[in-house]
Scaffold this motif. Structure first.
Motif, PDB file in Angstrom:
ATOM      1  N   GLU A   1      41.868  40.700  55.755  1.00 53.63           N
ATOM      2  CA  GLU A   1      41.728  40.260  57.345  1.00 53.63           C
ATOM      3  C   GLU A   1      42.447  41.155  58.445  1.00 53.63           C
ATOM      4  O   GLU A   1      41.870  41.290  59.361  1.00 53.63           O
ATOM      5  CB  GLU A   1      42.580  38.834  57.186  1.00 53.63           C
ATOM      6  N   LYS A   2      43.607  41.785  57.799  1.00 51.87           N
ATOM      7  CA  LYS A   2      44.408  42.609  58.901  1.00 51.87           C
ATOM      8  C   LYS A   2      43.838  44.007  58.642  1.00 51.87           C
ATOM      9  O   LYS A   2      44.278  44.976  59.153  1.00 51.87           O
ATOM     10  CB  LYS A   2      45.935  42.668  58.319  1.00 51.87           C
ATOM     11  N   GLN A   3      42.773  44.413  57.799  1.00 50.35           N
ATOM     12  CA  GLN A   3      42.237  45.577  57.528  1.00 50.35           C
ATOM     13  C   GLN A   3      43.258  46.654  57.306  1.00 50.35           C
ATOM     14  O   GLN A   3      43.351  47.897  58.018  1.00 50.35           O
ATOM     15  CB  GLN A   3      41.471  46.027  59.060  1.00 50.35           C
ATOM     16  N   HIS A   4      43.993  46.251  56.468  1.00 49.09           N
ATOM     17  CA  HIS A   4      44.975  47.306  55.820  1.00 49.09           C
ATOM     18  C   HIS A   4      44.365  48.279  54.985  1.00 49.09           C
ATOM     19  O   HIS A   4      45.298  49.384  54.783  1.00 49.09           O
ATOM     20  CB  HIS A   4      46.306  46.523  55.295  1.00 49.09           C
ATOM     21  N   GLY A   5      43.251  48.102  54.274  1.00 45.26           N
ATOM     22  CA  GLY A   5      42.820  48.854  53.552  1.00 45.26           C
ATOM     23  C   GLY A   5      43.414  49.093  51.768  1.00 45.26           C
ATOM     24  O   GLY A   5      43.343  50.337  51.337  1.00 45.26           O
ATOM     25  N   ILE A   6      43.928  48.084  51.724  1.00 46.38           N
ATOM     26  CA  ILE A   6      44.554  48.033  50.322  1.00 46.38           C
ATOM     27  C   ILE A   6      43.891  46.812  49.318  1.00 46.38           C
ATOM     28  O   ILE A   6      43.597  45.949  49.768  1.00 46.38           O
ATOM     29  CB  ILE A   6      46.220  47.413  50.459  1.00 46.38           C
ATOM     30  N   GLN A   7      43.581  47.597  48.314  1.00 47.37           N
ATOM     31  CA  GLN A   7      42.697  46.657  47.109  1.00 47.37           C
ATOM     32  C   GLN A   7      43.885  45.982  46.261  1.00 47.37           C
ATOM     33  O   GLN A   7      44.698  46.370  45.958  1.00 47.37           O
ATOM     34  CB  GLN A   7      41.753  47.417  46.435  1.00 47.37           C
ATOM     35  N   VAL A   8      43.323  44.893  46.064  1.00 44.74           N
ATOM     36  CA  VAL A   8      43.990  44.021  44.919  1.00 44.74           C
ATOM     37  C   VAL A   8      43.197  43.649  43.776  1.00 44.74           C
ATOM     38  O   VAL A   8      42.241  42.937  44.053  1.00 44.74           O
ATOM     39  CB  VAL A   8      44.609  42.630  45.652  1.00 44.74           C
ATOM     40  N   ILE A   9      43.787  44.009  42.542  1.00 42.85           N
ATOM     41  CA  ILE A   9      42.958  43.474  41.367  1.00 42.85           C
ATOM     42  C   ILE A   9      43.968  42.822  40.301  1.00 42.85           C
ATOM     43  O   ILE A   9      45.184  42.991  40.339  1.00 42.85           O
ATOM     44  CB  ILE A   9      42.371  44.748  40.636  1.00 42.85           C
ATOM     45  N   GLY A  10      43.546  41.713  39.824  1.00 44.76           N
ATOM     46  CA  GLY A  10      44.536  40.946  38.940  1.00 44.76           C
ATOM     47  C   GLY A  10      44.039  41.164  37.440  1.00 44.76           C
ATOM     48  O   GLY A  10      42.887  41.446  37.080  1.00 44.76           O
ATOM     49  N   CYS A  11      44.804  40.781  36.557  1.00 46.07           N
ATOM     50  CA  CYS A  11      44.633  41.137  34.887  1.00 46.07           C
ATOM     51  C   CYS A  11      45.003  39.814  34.443  1.00 46.07           C
ATOM     52  O   CYS A  11      45.867  39.268  34.690  1.00 46.07           O
ATOM     53  CB  CYS A  11      45.222  42.161  34.517  1.00 46.07           C
ATOM     54  N   PRO A  12      44.238  38.903  33.578  1.00 46.85           N
ATOM     55  CA  PRO A  12      44.865  37.472  33.211  1.00 46.85           C
ATOM     56  C   PRO A  12      45.570  37.714  31.953  1.00 46.85           C
ATOM     57  O   PRO A  12      45.195  37.978  30.954  1.00 46.85           O
ATOM     58  CB  PRO A  12      43.265  37.178  32.649  1.00 46.85           C
ATOM     59  N   LYS A  13      46.845  37.227  32.230  1.00 46.62           N
ATOM     60  CA  LYS A  13      47.960  37.130  31.308  1.00 46.62           C
ATOM     61  C   LYS A  13      48.481  35.820  31.037  1.00 46.62           C
ATOM     62  O   LYS A  13      48.715  35.095  31.973  1.00 46.62           O
ATOM     63  CB  LYS A  13      48.924  38.024  31.720  1.00 46.62           C
ATOM     64  N   THR A  14      48.801  35.203  30.170  1.00 44.37           N
ATOM     65  CA  THR A  14      49.508  34.254  29.533  1.00 44.37           C
ATOM     66  C   THR A  14      49.276  33.873  28.097  1.00 44.37           C
ATOM     67  O   THR A  14      48.254  33.508  27.648  1.00 44.37           O
ATOM     68  CB  THR A  14      49.054  32.797  30.600  1.00 44.37           C
ATOM     69  N   ILE A  15      50.435  33.642  27.257  1.00 41.70           N
ATOM     70  CA  ILE A  15      50.309  33.126  26.142  1.00 41.70           C
ATOM     71  C   ILE A  15      49.695  31.743  25.861  1.00 41.70           C
ATOM     72  O   ILE A  15      49.278  31.354  24.911  1.00 41.70           O
ATOM     73  CB  ILE A  15      51.650  33.494  25.249  1.00 41.70           C
ATOM     74  N   ASP A  16      50.023  30.973  26.935  1.00 44.57           N
ATOM     75  CA  ASP A  16      49.680  29.562  26.761  1.00 44.57           C
ATOM     76  C   ASP A  16      47.956  29.331  26.789  1.00 44.57           C
ATOM     77  O   ASP A  16      47.560  28.312  26.377  1.00 44.57           O
ATOM     78  CB  ASP A  16      50.097  28.959  27.836  1.00 44.57           C
ATOM     79  N   GLY A  17      47.474  30.497  27.045  1.00 44.92           N
ATOM     80  CA  GLY A  17      45.730  30.269  26.673  1.00 44.92           C
ATOM     81  C   GLY A  17      45.118  29.323  28.011  1.00 44.92           C
ATOM     82  O   GLY A  17      43.924  28.943  27.583  1.00 44.92           O
ATOM     83  N   ASP A  18      45.660  29.149  28.946  1.00 42.14           N
ATOM     84  CA  ASP A  18      45.090  28.020  29.989  1.00 42.14           C
ATOM     85  C   ASP A  18      44.414  28.787  31.267  1.00 42.14           C
ATOM     86  O   ASP A  18      44.299  28.439  32.128  1.00 42.14           O
ATOM     87  CB  ASP A  18      46.089  27.073  30.606  1.00 42.14           C
ATOM     88  N   LEU A  19      44.517  29.923  30.856  1.00 44.74           N
ATOM     89  CA  LEU A  19      43.591  30.864  32.120  1.00 44.74           C
ATOM     90  C   LEU A  19      42.467  31.290  31.468  1.00 44.74           C
ATOM     91  O   LEU A  19      42.574  32.454  30.904  1.00 44.74           O
ATOM     92  CB  LEU A  19      44.563  32.061  32.809  1.00 44.74           C
ATOM     93  N   LYS A  20      41.261  30.728  31.504  1.00 46.17           N
ATOM     94  CA  LYS A  20      40.117  30.987  30.882  1.00 46.17           C
ATOM     95  C   LYS A  20      39.024  30.515  31.544  1.00 46.17           C
ATOM     96  O   LYS A  20      38.764  29.309  32.013  1.00 46.17           O
ATOM     97  CB  LYS A  20      40.119  30.751  29.462  1.00 46.17           C
ATOM     98  N   ASN A  21      38.101  31.094  31.271  1.00 46.02           N
ATOM     99  CA  ASN A  21      36.501  30.323  31.746  1.00 46.02           C
ATOM    100  C   ASN A  21      35.311  31.335  30.950  1.00 46.02           C
ATOM    101  O   ASN A  21      35.883  31.940  30.000  1.00 46.02           O
ATOM    102  CB  ASN A  21      36.428  30.388  33.012  1.00 46.02           C
TER     103      ASN A  21
END
Length: 552
Positions: free
Chosen positions: A190-210
């Motif tokens: 939105e602010k055209q900062h030119g900075i990318q953001v990428i996530g990596c899926p972490k949690t031992i609980d196992g509730d981040l999944k599809n």
């Protein structure tokens, strides 16, 4: 510094990559699929994420991507609780970054998201990284739970990145952390900062999944670590033949850990919070179920057994959930008067006298220690710290009381002696299994390929995980496709929807089919220690949950 022989060998382990990620990095090209949308609350999510909503799934194939060689500085943040494999995500990210251009620099922000707000960082070099490869923990740069959620924080992040000429951030975290990553990506666009953001899926609980995040990293190692300990206890129980072991396992919001450990070890009882909630089981009925299992085994001369309990069980029992909600509300309203009391008995009496009649009844049947635990210091939001409630002791005490009643009635003639355990921190920083070492390295390497393809607001995705690593698929999914709207602090907020145990899914169905047999007979299985060397079917296998989910 002295190191163990295993540690020395693990430093030298070269994690396996999907075939596509083994190619020259300039020949790894992004292929775009159909546009995506949020599973629920689509209109609300779309309105909040106009720049990142509806983006396509991405997969990688062989092609041409010379742009990946452009000089880049990248930042990385470890966010939230520890999970085995975090160091390998950073290792994969670093190796891909250097493969693209040796002049690239990786900034590790220290202590979690607060590190970028405070401009506290460590330049990660090959020499600095070497002692952390294939090891557990987050100690390479530390982690934290600071949330990046205000525009003021986002702008500080942008200015710190610009100060160091950082053009991309990788946030390694769970559902809340990756929700923050999505919001941050939207703000930067939105602010055209030119900075990318990428996530990596972490949690031992196992509730981040599809379907595109088949497993969150660390779950494999943690459940194998816990299952080894449970197997050891089962072997001891079957040897001594005189104790019932009540074992509480990490997993507040979902029971994936407890279910996976049950599938690996076949205990006599495993409670699944999602089933308890679906069936509206009361605390008394749960105690009755366990007591009957104890009694039935006693008829066969087996006065021993193992019970697995998910950490968050109490929040899924309807009357306990209502009690906790009422206590939270009461203590928020009567905070001054309650805090003026220093004696625990007075505090219990103060709360008990002010509860509704139904909650008074529930509160009164709880053991004294559990009553006190419900009134301990609140979390930052003013709520009961459920993880500190000793559910293992609660159930073992109440089962013992019920068995005494049954003995007085003449319906139980066995002997009952209980031992309680909590397995939590033992699994969060364990040496990663080969699977987690490979998977995490692939997630990190893949994250840089997403950066090199000019993407932002994506979660690194590696799939087909029951196959050998060379057959894994690499790509990414928009984080917004995992979002829904939930009430947080009194208002609706976009958050990644937690994946709970599916009662219609294959893992639970297998468990439900066999649990009656496991309850009466001694069917214990003993997984043993994690293996790093030997046949792939022993060393590289993934979880029983994933194997069942992907079975035809």
């Amino acid at each position: 510094m002295d190191i163990s022989p295993l540690q020395k060998v693990r430093y030298a382990y070269q994690p396996k990559l999907p075939a596509i990620l083994r190619k020259d990095i300039t020949s790894i090209e992004a292929v775009y699929g159909e546009p995506t949308g949020a599973a629920t609350d689509a209109d609300a999510v779309k309105a909040l994420f106009p720049h990142t909503y509806g983006m396509s799934r991405v997969s990688f194939t062989e092609g041409d991507n010379k742009a990946v060689t452009a000089q880049r500085n990248v930042g990385v943040i470890l966010s939230g609780g520890q999970a085995p494999g975090g160091h390998n995500v950073i290792s994969g990210l670093f190796d891909a970054l250097k493969a693209a251009n040796p002049e690239n620099t990786l900034y590790g922000f220290k202590g979690g998201p607060s590190g970028i707000l405070q401009d506290s960082y460590q330049i990660i070099t090959d020499e600095f990284l070497a002692p952390y490869r294939n090891t557990g923990g987050f100690d390479i740069i530390g982690s934290g739970r600071t949330k990046l959620e205000t525009q003021e924080q986002f702008e500080v992040c942008a200015q710190v990145c610009k100060k160091h000429n950082i053009s991309a951030l990788v946030i390694i975290g769970g559902d809340d952390s990756n929700t923050n990553a999505a919001v941050l990506a939207e703000y930067f666009l939105e602010k055209q900062h030119g900075i990318q953001v990428i996530g990596c899926p972490k949690t031992i609980d196992g509730d981040l999944k599809n379907e595109s995040i088949e497993i969150s990293f660390g779950f494999d190692t943690a459940t194998k670590t816990y299952s080894e300990l449970i197997g050891n206890i089962e072997r001891d129980a079957n040897s001594a033949k005189k104790y019932w072991h009540f074992i509480k396992l990490m997993g507040r919001s979902a029971s994936h850990i407890a279910l996976e450990c049950a599938l690996q070890t076949q205990p006599n009882v495993c409670l699944v919070s999602e089933e308890v909630e679906a069936n509206k089981q009361s605390l008394v009925s749960i105690v009755e179920y366990i007591a009957k299992t104890v009694s039935d085994r006693a008829l066969d001369g087996n006065n021993f057994g193992v019970v697995l309990i998910p950490e968050g069980l109490v929040e899924f029992i309807p009357e306990i959930k209502a009690l906790i909600d009422e206590i939270n509300h009461l203590l928020a309203k009567e905070e001054v008067a309650f805090n003026a009391l220093t004696d625990s008995a007075q505090r219990v009496a103060f709360v008990g006298s002010r509860l509704s009649k139904s909650s008074q009844t529930v509160f009164s049947i709880l053991p004294d220690e559990i009553q006190k635990q419900l009134l301990m210091d609140r979390d930052p939001h003013g709520n009961v710290q459920v993880s500190r409630i000793e559910t293992d002791k609660l159930l073992s005490t109440m089962v013992e009381t019920r068995l005494k009643q049954m003995k007085a009635e003449g319906s139980y003639t066995g002997k009952f002696s209980a031992m309680t355990h909590f397995f939590g921190y033992e699994g969060r920083c364990a040496f990663p299994t080969n699977f987690d070492a490979d998977y995490c390295y692939s997630l990190g390497y893949n994250a840089f390929c997403l950066i090199g393809s000019g993407l932002s607001g994506y979660l690194s995705s590696v799939t087909n995980l029951c196959a050998p690593a060379e057959q894994w698929n690499a790509g990414g999914i928009p984080i917004t496709m995992m979002m829904n709207m939930e009430v947080r602090h009194g208002s609706k907020k976009p958050v990644i929807k937690k994946a709970l145990v599916e009662l219609e899914g294959k893992p639970f169905a297998y468990f439900a089919e066999h649990r009656a047999q496991w309850a009466r007979k001694t069917c214990f299985t003993y997984p043993g220690a994690v293996q790093y060397f030997g046949p792939a079917e022993v060393c590289d296998r993934t979880t029983v949950t994933l194997a069942l989910e992907q079975s035809k």
